[in-house]
Design a protein around this motif. Structure first.
Motif, PDB file in Angstrom:
ATOM      1  N   ASP A 116       0.836  -1.211   0.000  1.00 12.78           N
ATOM      2  CA  ASP A 116       0.000   0.000   0.000  1.00 12.78           C
ATOM      3  C   ASP A 116       0.867   1.255   0.000  1.00 12.78           C
ATOM      4  O   ASP A 116       0.560   2.227  -0.692  1.00 12.78           O
ATOM      5  CB  ASP A 116      -0.921   0.021   1.222  1.00 12.78           C
ATOM      6  CG  ASP A 116      -1.990  -1.043   1.184  1.00 12.78           C
ATOM      7  OD1 ASP A 116      -2.262  -1.581   0.089  1.00 12.78           O
ATOM      8  OD2 ASP A 116      -2.551  -1.346   2.263  1.00 12.78           O
ATOM      9  N   CYS A 117       1.949   1.209   0.759  1.00 14.37           N
ATOM     10  CA  CYS A 117       2.867   2.365   0.817  1.00 14.37           C
ATOM     11  C   CYS A 117       3.464   2.650  -0.549  1.00 14.37           C
ATOM     12  O   CYS A 117       3.509   3.801  -0.990  1.00 14.37           O
ATOM     13  CB  CYS A 117       3.986   2.104   1.825  1.00 14.37           C
ATOM     14  SG  CYS A 117       3.430   1.928   3.509  1.00 14.37           S
ATOM     15  N   TYR A 118       3.914   1.595  -1.213  1.00 12.42           N
ATOM     16  CA  TYR A 118       4.508   1.776  -2.538  1.00 12.42           C
ATOM     17  C   TYR A 118       3.474   2.290  -3.535  1.00 12.42           C
ATOM     18  O   TYR A 118       3.771   3.148  -4.367  1.00 12.42           O
ATOM     19  CB  TYR A 118       5.124   0.464  -3.033  1.00 12.42           C
ATOM     20  CG  TYR A 118       6.415   0.098  -2.330  1.00 12.42           C
ATOM     21  CD1 TYR A 118       7.546   0.903  -2.447  1.00 12.42           C
ATOM     22  CD2 TYR A 118       6.519  -1.049  -1.559  1.00 12.42           C
ATOM     23  CE1 TYR A 118       8.734   0.581  -1.812  1.00 12.42           C
ATOM     24  CE2 TYR A 118       7.694  -1.390  -0.911  1.00 12.42           C
ATOM     25  CZ  TYR A 118       8.803  -0.562  -1.043  1.00 12.42           C
ATOM     26  OH  TYR A 118       9.974  -0.893  -0.413  1.00 12.42           O
TER      27      TYR A 118
ATOM     28  N   LEU B 243       2.773   6.022  -3.063  1.00 13.64           N
ATOM     29  CA  LEU B 243       3.863   6.846  -3.584  1.00 13.64           C
ATOM     30  C   LEU B 243       4.075   6.648  -5.084  1.00 13.64           C
ATOM     31  O   LEU B 243       4.906   7.331  -5.689  1.00 13.64           O
ATOM     32  CB  LEU B 243       5.156   6.551  -2.823  1.00 13.64           C
ATOM     33  CG  LEU B 243       5.162   6.955  -1.348  1.00 13.64           C
ATOM     34  CD1 LEU B 243       6.451   6.513  -0.671  1.00 13.64           C
ATOM     35  CD2 LEU B 243       4.963   8.444  -1.183  1.00 13.64           C
ATOM     36  N   GLY B 244       3.348   5.699  -5.682  1.00 17.89           N
ATOM     37  CA  GLY B 244       3.459   5.466  -7.123  1.00 17.89           C
ATOM     38  C   GLY B 244       4.750   4.768  -7.505  1.00 17.89           C
ATOM     39  O   GLY B 244       5.337   5.072  -8.542  1.00 17.89           O
ATOM     40  N   LEU B 245       5.168   3.818  -6.685  1.00 15.10           N
ATOM     41  CA  LEU B 245       6.434   3.111  -6.912  1.00 15.10           C
ATOM     42  C   LEU B 245       6.200   1.615  -7.040  1.00 15.10           C
ATOM     43  O   LEU B 245       5.151   1.097  -6.647  1.00 15.10           O
ATOM     44  CB  LEU B 245       7.389   3.356  -5.733  1.00 15.10           C
ATOM     45  CG  LEU B 245       7.823   4.791  -5.492  1.00 15.10           C
ATOM     46  CD1 LEU B 245       8.544   4.899  -4.158  1.00 15.10           C
ATOM     47  CD2 LEU B 245       8.728   5.264  -6.622  1.00 15.10           C
ATOM     48  N   SER B 246       7.200   0.931  -7.555  1.00 18.25           N
ATOM     49  CA  SER B 246       7.158  -0.531  -7.567  1.00 18.25           C
ATOM     50  C   SER B 246       7.818  -1.035  -6.291  1.00 18.25           C
ATOM     51  O   SER B 246       8.516  -0.295  -5.591  1.00 18.25           O
ATOM     52  CB  SER B 246       7.881  -1.078  -8.801  1.00 18.25           C
ATOM     53  OG  SER B 246       9.253  -0.709  -8.753  1.00 18.25           O
ATOM     54  N   ALA B 247       7.621  -2.295  -5.973  1.00 17.70           N
ATOM     55  CA  ALA B 247       8.115  -2.862  -4.718  1.00 17.70           C
ATOM     56  C   ALA B 247       9.641  -2.950  -4.666  1.00 17.70           C
ATOM     57  O   ALA B 247      10.216  -3.096  -3.585  1.00 17.70           O
ATOM     58  CB  ALA B 247       7.511  -4.248  -4.489  1.00 17.70           C
TER      59      ALA B 247
ATOM     60  N   ALA C 135       1.926   9.094   6.022  1.00 19.57           N
ATOM     61  CA  ALA C 135       1.815   7.805   6.716  1.00 19.57           C
ATOM     62  C   ALA C 135       2.554   6.721   5.953  1.00 19.57           C
ATOM     63  O   ALA C 135       3.238   5.872   6.552  1.00 19.57           O
ATOM     64  CB  ALA C 135       0.348   7.433   6.900  1.00 19.57           C
ATOM     65  N   ALA C 136       2.448   6.729   4.642  1.00 20.12           N
ATOM     66  CA  ALA C 136       3.144   5.726   3.827  1.00 20.12           C
ATOM     67  C   ALA C 136       4.657   5.886   3.964  1.00 20.12           C
ATOM     68  O   ALA C 136       5.382   4.893   4.140  1.00 20.12           O
ATOM     69  CB  ALA C 136       2.723   5.860   2.369  1.00 20.12           C
TER      70      ALA C 136
END
Length: 170
Positions: free
Chosen positions: A107-109, A112-116, A159-160
């Motif tokens: 969810d955090c990634y 932020l619009g990122l991959s894992a 929070a992310a």
């Protein structure tokens, strides 16, 4: 004759001064009375409590319809108990469930619009970019609703990022 005119002039002057003094005193009294706040009478059955969650003032009248109350601001629900002396006690509280809670690192990634497989440098850059896009001060001129949405998005982004920091990803 001259003494009578002088005496009359003296009396007229004293009456004029006395009138001026009385006028000044009345004006000062009226000015002071207008400064005093009016006394607001409240009904004996009107009560005000503060929401335990967000400190919003909640007004209600006794007797209450049931013993449950709800905050209009944060939607927290709580139970009210009233004793024999008409004192009000909050005995239970149920905070509203937030559907947008961050539950995992994925969810955090995604926030932020990122991959894992993002590296710390990418995470920091994405965080700064998202915060600059959604910061409430930047969109404040666009209206209250948009500012509220931006505040919620900023909370989610922070929070992310904080969760990623706690897990040592940043």
């Amino acid at each position: 004759m001259m003494n009578h005119i002088g005496l009359l002039a003296s009396i007229a002057l004293n009456v004029t001064l006395l009138g001026f003094i009385v006028f000044s005193v009345r004006k000062a009294r009226l000015k002071n009375q207008s400064r005093k706040k009016p006394i607001v009478k409240t009904a004996s059955n009107l009560r005000t409590i503060s929401c335990p969650s967000c400190s919003q003032h909640i007004k209600f009248t006794l007797p209450t319809d049931g013993n449950k109350a709800r905050c209009r601001k944060c939607h927290a629900q709580f139970k009210l108990d009233i004793d024999d002396h008409r004192n009000v006690y909050i005995t239970e509280i149920k905070l509203p469930e937030d559907d947008r809670n961050i539950k995992s690192l994925a969810d955090c990634y995604s926030i932020l619009g990122l991959s894992a497989d993002a590296i710390p440098l990418d995470i920091k850059a994405a965080y700064k970019k998202k915060i600059s896009e959604y910061h409430p001060d930047r969109v404040g001129a666009l209206g209250i609703k948009i500012k509220q949405i931006a505040e919620e998005e900023t909370r989610q982004i922070n929070a992310a990022y904080a969760m990623l920091q706690e897990h040592g990803m940043v």
